[in-house]
Write a protein that holds these residues in place. Structure first.
Motif, short mmCIF file in Angstrom:
data_model
loop_
_atom_site.label_atom_id
_atom_site.label_comp_id
_atom_site.label_asym_id
_atom_site.label_seq_id
_atom_site.Cartn_x
_atom_site.Cartn_y
_atom_site.Cartn_z
N LEU A 25 0.82 -1.21 0.00
CA LEU A 25 0.00 0.00 0.00
C LEU A 25 0.85 1.26 0.00
O LEU A 25 0.53 2.24 -0.70
CB LEU A 25 -0.95 0.00 1.20
CG LEU A 25 -2.17 -0.91 1.08
CD1 LEU A 25 -2.87 -1.06 2.43
CD2 LEU A 25 -3.14 -0.38 0.03
N ILE A 26 1.96 1.26 0.75
CA ILE A 26 2.79 2.46 0.77
C ILE A 26 3.49 2.63 -0.57
O ILE A 26 3.73 3.75 -1.02
CB ILE A 26 3.80 2.44 1.95
CG1 ILE A 26 4.24 3.88 2.30
CG2 ILE A 26 5.03 1.60 1.64
CD1 ILE A 26 3.14 4.76 2.82
N SER A 85 -3.97 10.59 14.10
CA SER A 85 -3.77 9.37 13.30
C SER A 85 -3.04 9.74 12.01
O SER A 85 -3.61 10.41 11.14
CB SER A 85 -5.12 8.73 12.98
OG SER A 85 -4.95 7.60 12.15
N PRO A 86 -1.77 9.35 11.86
CA PRO A 86 -0.96 9.91 10.79
C PRO A 86 -1.44 9.56 9.38
O PRO A 86 -1.42 10.42 8.49
CB PRO A 86 0.44 9.33 11.06
CG PRO A 86 0.21 8.12 11.90
CD PRO A 86 -1.01 8.42 12.71
N ALA A 127 -3.92 7.94 -4.20
CA ALA A 127 -3.00 7.92 -3.05
C ALA A 127 -3.76 8.14 -1.75
O ALA A 127 -3.45 7.53 -0.72
CB ALA A 127 -1.93 8.99 -3.23
N SER A 128 -4.78 9.00 -1.79
CA SER A 128 -5.60 9.26 -0.61
C SER A 128 -6.31 7.99 -0.15
O SER A 128 -6.33 7.67 1.05
CB SER A 128 -6.62 10.36 -0.92
OG SER A 128 -7.51 10.55 0.16
N ILE A 181 -4.26 2.08 4.69
CA ILE A 181 -3.18 1.84 5.64
C ILE A 181 -3.64 2.16 7.07
O ILE A 181 -3.27 1.48 8.03
CB ILE A 181 -1.93 2.67 5.28
CG1 ILE A 181 -1.32 2.15 3.97
CG2 ILE A 181 -0.89 2.60 6.40
CD1 ILE A 181 -0.16 2.98 3.46
N SER A 182 -4.45 3.20 7.19
CA SER A 182 -4.92 3.59 8.54
C SER A 182 -5.74 2.48 9.18
O SER A 182 -5.85 2.42 10.41
CB SER A 182 -5.73 4.88 8.46
OG SER A 182 -7.01 4.65 7.88
N PHE A 183 -6.34 1.61 8.35
CA PHE A 183 -7.10 0.48 8.89
C PHE A 183 -6.22 -0.73 9.17
O PHE A 183 -6.69 -1.74 9.69
CB PHE A 183 -8.21 0.08 7.92
CG PHE A 183 -9.26 1.15 7.71
CD1 PHE A 183 -9.88 1.76 8.80
CD2 PHE A 183 -9.60 1.56 6.43
CE1 PHE A 183 -10.84 2.74 8.60
CE2 PHE A 183 -10.56 2.55 6.23
CZ PHE A 183 -11.18 3.15 7.32
N LEU A 184 -4.95 -0.63 8.80
CA LEU A 184 -4.01 -1.74 9.00
C LEU A 184 -3.01 -1.41 10.10
O LEU A 184 -1.80 -1.43 9.90
CB LEU A 184 -3.27 -2.06 7.70
CG LEU A 184 -4.12 -2.59 6.54
CD1 LEU A 184 -3.28 -2.71 5.28
CD2 LEU A 184 -4.73 -3.94 6.90
N ARG A 185 -3.51 -1.06 11.25
CA ARG A 185 -2.62 -0.64 12.33
C ARG A 185 -1.74 -1.77 12.84
O ARG A 185 -0.80 -1.55 13.58
CB ARG A 185 -3.41 -0.06 13.50
CG ARG A 185 -4.26 1.13 13.13
CD ARG A 185 -3.50 2.14 12.30
NE ARG A 185 -2.38 2.68 13.04
CZ ARG A 185 -1.38 3.38 12.49
NH1 ARG A 185 -1.34 3.54 11.19
NH2 ARG A 185 -0.41 3.84 13.23
#
Length: 453
Positions: A260-261, A319-320, A425-426, A432-436
């Motif tokens: 994802l990144i 939350s980054p 990208a957004s 990614i924020s859901f994949l902590r």
């Protein structure tokens, strides 16, 4: 007799940012400033080259792509090299290398020679960036790590903006080649100072099991009042990478994050280089003078600097990756607006500034968050490969722009296309924020490294 143990990262995290750490961040900022100047130089001089050599603007597309291909390969290659041999030697070598090659670029007398020289220069430019990010990460306290990395990386935006200001003056007085001469002289002059003043990463030294006295000496420079017992063993809460280092990017549950990144970097850098490489030419074609077009484009980087300074604190406090997703969402709006304002200088300045605030600020934020998401043993590789994959996007972006220009698409439609990548990208950042549970900033398991005699 029990030997004392000193956790290096705890020492760094528990203290205020020292003068020594500020020096490290400043030297890394200087490197990426020069990197930013040299990377963006070709975009600023492109209109002058078109006029000087009497070539079609689309003929420069391979030049843009060659430089970005070099950046990609340099990031992919020098990240693992630095994880094996250290940040410092790779950083100072790459800086000298791209300085010499920038000087040689000023001798180019054809599109073909310019393609070759920009490709080779790109190797050094691409190798320097991930290691400057990694070194800054490894000296920054955790509580302000994202902010510190992003402030350091303001050097890139500042260098790119200075490139626009310098190009506007240098081209009119000395011709386009003078931009590359300046871009080569500065890193060559900086090389001996970097070699003398830049330290190796303290966390890298511990993970690699280097001599304890070397680690102790750096800790004393971070905090002269620190009490370091004789015979102390130094540790960090990380393991030394085993096996093929690139494969470690997918180990221990890091795979989804890594993919994802990479998507974030690909789309973000596609858009960034689409805009920075072709915006001066598009503005010039609309009837605005070359010097003014360069200054307007420089506002993209000025916006990026301000965005970086403001977004860093938000990434540290909230939350980054949610903040990153919102930043790229706003970027898509500003990029779209660039194509709707016509030749209004004020409106162009405002929309270009806003796009730079979000696109450049978002990309620098992604750099910081990626560096903070991988352990020391694979940090340069993680950042380098993310940038390397992103560089594929940065190659594709100018190619798309050149193709759209050759088809004589209206400006409004060109920037409608340019808004799509940052919107993607957004969405990737939101995922990614859901994949902590994706790679933790610090891997568990105490790594015992150097000890003092």
């Amino acid at each position: 007799m029990t030997m004392a143990t000193v956790n290096v990262q705890e020492v760094i995290d528990s203290r205020k940012l020292s003068g020594f750490q500020v020096l490290v961040v400043s030297l890394c900022a200087l490197i990426v400033l020069i990197d930013g100047f040299d990377t963006q130089a070709i975009g600023y001089v492109a209109p002058a080259i078109v006029r000087s050599w009497h070539v079609d603007r689309a003929a420069l597309t391979p030049v843009f792509s060659a430089g970005l291909l070099g950046l990609m390969l340099g990031a992919l290659a020098f990240g693992p090299v630095a994880d094996r041999f250290g940040r410092k030697p790779v950083l100072i070598f790459c800086t000298l290398f791209f300085g010499v090659m920038s000087l040689l670029t000023s001798t180019a007398d054809s599109v073909q020679s310019l393609i070759i020289l920009r490709f080779i220069t790109g190797l050094g430019l691409g190798g320097a960036m991930p290691n400057a990010i990694a070194l800054t990460t490894e000296y920054a306290p955790k509580r302000i790590r994202a902010t510190t990395i992003m402030i350091m990386f303001c050097g890139f935006s500042l260098g790119a903006a200075l490139g626009g200001v310098a190009a506007a003056s240098l081209i009119s007085h000395f011709g386009w080649k003078s931009v590359f001469v300046l871009g080569g002289i500065v890193p060559c002059l900086a090389f001996p100072f970097l070699a003398a003043l830049l330290p190796e990463s303290i966390r890298y030294l511990v993970v690699q099991g280097e001599r304890g006295e070397r680690v102790a000496a750096i800790l004393r420079r971070i905090d002269p009042a620190a009490s370091i017992p004789a015979g102390a063993t130094f540790t960090v809460e990380e393991h030394k990478a085993k096996g093929f280092v690139v494969r470690q990017l997918f180990a221990n549950g890091r795979g989804p994050f890594t993919l994802l990144i990479w998507l974030v970097f690909f789309m973000s850098l596609l858009d960034l280089y689409f805009v920075t490489n072709w915006l001066p030419t598009i503005i010039t074609d609309s009837g605005i003078a070359v010097s003014r077009a360069a200054l307007i484009t420089a506002m993209y980087q000025v916006g990026g600097i301000l965005g970086t300074l403001l977004l860093g604190r938000l990434f540290d406090r909230f939350s980054p990756f949610v903040m990153l997703a919102l930043t790229y969402l706003a970027a898509s709006v500003f990029v779209l607006l660039i194509g709707t304002v016509g030749t209004s200088i004020g409106a162009l300045v405002l929309t270009v500034f806003g796009a730079g605030f979000c696109v450049v600020g978002g990309q620098i934020g992604a750099n910081a968050l990626t560096a903070n998401s991988y352990p020391t043993a694979i940090r340069s590789t993680g950042v380098g490969w993310a940038l390397g994959i992103g560089r594929i996007g940065s190659i594709v972006g100018p190619m798309i722009g050149g193709q759209l220009l050759s088809l004589h698409w209206p400006i409004r439609q060109i920037f409608l296309v340019a808004a799509a990548p940052v919107l993607i990208a957004s969405l990737a950042a939101l995922c990614i924020s859901f994949l902590r549970r994706a790679p933790l900033a610090e891997e568990h398991g105490l790594q015992t490294g150097a000890s003092t005699p």
